[in-house]
Write an enzyme that holds these catalytic residues in place. Sequence first.
Site, PDB file in Angstrom:
ATOM      1  N   ASP A   1       1.787   3.624   3.041  1.00 59.42           N
ATOM      2  CA  ASP A   1       0.756   4.542   2.551  1.00 59.42           C
ATOM      3  C   ASP A   1       1.375   5.622   1.673  1.00 59.42           C
ATOM      4  OD1 ASP A   1      -1.878   5.258   2.205  1.00 59.42           O
ATOM      5  OD2 ASP A   1      -2.064   6.371   4.079  1.00 59.42           O
TER       6      ASP A   1
ATOM      7  N   GLU B   1     -10.661   3.686   7.947  1.00 61.26           N
ATOM      8  CA  GLU B   1      -9.550   4.601   8.229  1.00 61.26           C
ATOM      9  C   GLU B   1     -10.118   5.878   8.850  1.00 61.26           C
ATOM     10  OE1 GLU B   1      -7.747   6.458   4.791  1.00 61.26           O
ATOM     11  OE2 GLU B   1      -5.875   6.861   5.843  1.00 61.26           O
TER      12      GLU B   1
ATOM     13  N   HIS C   1       0.853  -1.196   0.000  1.00 58.35           N
ATOM     14  CA  HIS C   1       0.000   0.000   0.000  1.00 58.35           C
ATOM     15  C   HIS C   1       0.884   1.240   0.000  1.00 58.35           C
ATOM     16  CE1 HIS C   1      -3.976   1.932   1.494  1.00 58.35           C
ATOM     17  NE2 HIS C   1      -3.150   2.911   1.121  1.00 58.35           N
TER      18      HIS C   1
ATOM     19  N   GLY D   1      -9.203   8.526  -1.197  1.00 59.25           N
ATOM     20  CA  GLY D   1      -9.805   9.847  -0.981  1.00 59.25           C
ATOM     21  C   GLY D   1     -10.494   9.955   0.364  1.00 59.25           C
TER      22      GLY D   1
ATOM     23  N   ASP E   1       1.716   9.382  -5.618  1.00 56.36           N
ATOM     24  CA  ASP E   1       1.760  10.828  -5.312  1.00 56.36           C
ATOM     25  C   ASP E   1       2.112  11.089  -3.849  1.00 56.36           C
ATOM     26  OD1 ASP E   1      -0.709   9.817  -4.564  1.00 56.36           O
ATOM     27  OD2 ASP E   1      -1.891  11.488  -5.343  1.00 56.36           O
TER      28      ASP E   1
ATOM     29  N   HIS F   1       1.232   4.929  -2.223  1.00 51.73           N
ATOM     30  CA  HIS F   1       0.698   5.836  -3.263  1.00 51.73           C
ATOM     31  C   HIS F   1       1.846   6.525  -3.989  1.00 51.73           C
ATOM     32  CE1 HIS F   1      -3.599   5.944  -1.850  1.00 51.73           C
ATOM     33  NE2 HIS F   1      -3.022   5.529  -0.742  1.00 51.73           N
TER      34      HIS F   1
ATOM     35  N   HIS G   1      -9.787   1.438   0.498  1.00 50.53           N
ATOM     36  CA  HIS G   1      -9.465   2.148   1.737  1.00 50.53           C
ATOM     37  C   HIS G   1     -10.746   2.166   2.581  1.00 50.53           C
ATOM     38  CE1 HIS G   1      -6.074   3.924  -0.474  1.00 50.53           C
ATOM     39  NE2 HIS G   1      -5.643   4.479   0.635  1.00 50.53           N
TER      40      HIS G   1
HETATM   41  N1  ADE Z   1      -4.624   8.912  -0.684  1.00 47.26           N
HETATM   42  C1  ADE Z   1      -3.361   8.928  -0.251  1.00 47.26           C
HETATM   43  N2  ADE Z   1      -3.289   8.510   1.021  1.00 47.26           N
HETATM   44  C2  ADE Z   1      -4.562   8.216   1.390  1.00 47.26           C
HETATM   45  C3  ADE Z   1      -5.157   7.731   2.567  1.00 47.26           C
HETATM   46  N3  ADE Z   1      -4.434   7.448   3.642  1.00 47.26           N
HETATM   47  N4  ADE Z   1      -6.495   7.561   2.591  1.00 47.26           N
HETATM   48  C4  ADE Z   1      -7.234   7.844   1.512  1.00 47.26           C
HETATM   49  N5  ADE Z   1      -6.726   8.290   0.370  1.00 47.26           N
HETATM   50  C5  ADE Z   1      -5.409   8.473   0.307  1.00 47.26           C
HETATM   51 ZN    ZN Z   2      -3.682   4.893   1.132  1.00 46.15          ZN
END
Ligand code: ADE
Ligand code: ZN
Length: 329
Positions: free
Chosen positions: A273, A196, A10, A166, A14, A12, A193
């Site tokens: 993450d 969270e 997991h 998101g 970006d 990302h 996701h």
């Molecule tokens: N995009 C990047 N990190 C995220 C996260 N922790 N939760 C939801 N969207 C994300």
């Molecule tokens: Zn994430």
Amino acid sequence: MKNIPYIDLHCHLDGSITLDIARKLAELQNIELPADDAELESKLSVPESCESLNEFLECFALPCSLMQTKEGITESVRLVQEKNKEQGVAYLELRFAPQKHCDKGLTQTQVIEAALAGLKMCDLHTNLILCLMRDKGNEKENMETIELAMKYLVKDGGVVAVDLAGAEALFHTDQFAEPFKKAKEYGIPFTIHAGEADGAKSVRDALDYGAVRIGHGVRTKEDPALLEYVIKNKIPLEMCPNSNRQTKSVDDMTKYPIREYLAKGVKVTVCTDDPAICRTTIAKEFEYLEKKFGITAAEKKNMLLNAAEAAFTDEATKASLKKAIESAF
Ligand code: ADE
Ligand code: ZN
């Protein structure tokens, strides 16, 4: 102990744009960035004062602005893989939302093709996960991502799954039935996701859609029957401790349920993450768990084996990752 073959399921794209990567991407595209490193770093990572996932997500504007051209996307995928390789990652699943890279006119197809070109430029074993976005008025974009995931889907070496990212507290999981119905119909594996920034119902909705893994899942325990279901059905949780601390997924880290989940037999995996935004690496996440919760070497090995089993890859890769983990401990 030999070098540990880390697995990050997991991560990302970006959220992986560190200061050095940002400067390289800016130079390549003639984009001006603050000259002062401290100032730039503060724009590329989360402030300690962060109070929520909504606030955390504001940090993505700058890194995304550096990935709006084919070159920027290709190079970012290459550089992020190189960084992971240097940090001891043996297998990486890198995720991004194609629709977030279309601000300057690229199509989602061009974004995916550019990412696939970058993937070939590094020999780190990496697969791509395409994210749908929790947002308003982007139903068409999300459906297009599903169609493209289907078009590009492979078992290994490219696009292997989809996700939903998101603001979970603003756009609840139950609003995304349509794209995931399609994903299921197409047989595209997906993680979501959930649990969270929203509660157990979000995890339940994700599993009802057919998610085979859960991103975070921290709040699953709010519904004991759901936690039982997750245990019984061996649903892997992609837990990201420092991100969860920063987004206040739990109000107090002493209540972070990782020990409880491990004791109960949940298939916990440890992930970063957003390593740049969270100022972390996969090794630092394990160190944090060791210091804060007394996670042992045996538990570490167990979580890495869980990650190998949960990876969106072929059986041969899973077997070779497990063998490497066994021989490292
Ligand atoms: N995009 C990047 N990190 C995220 C996260 N922790 N939760 C939801 N969207 C994300
Ligand atoms: Zn994430």
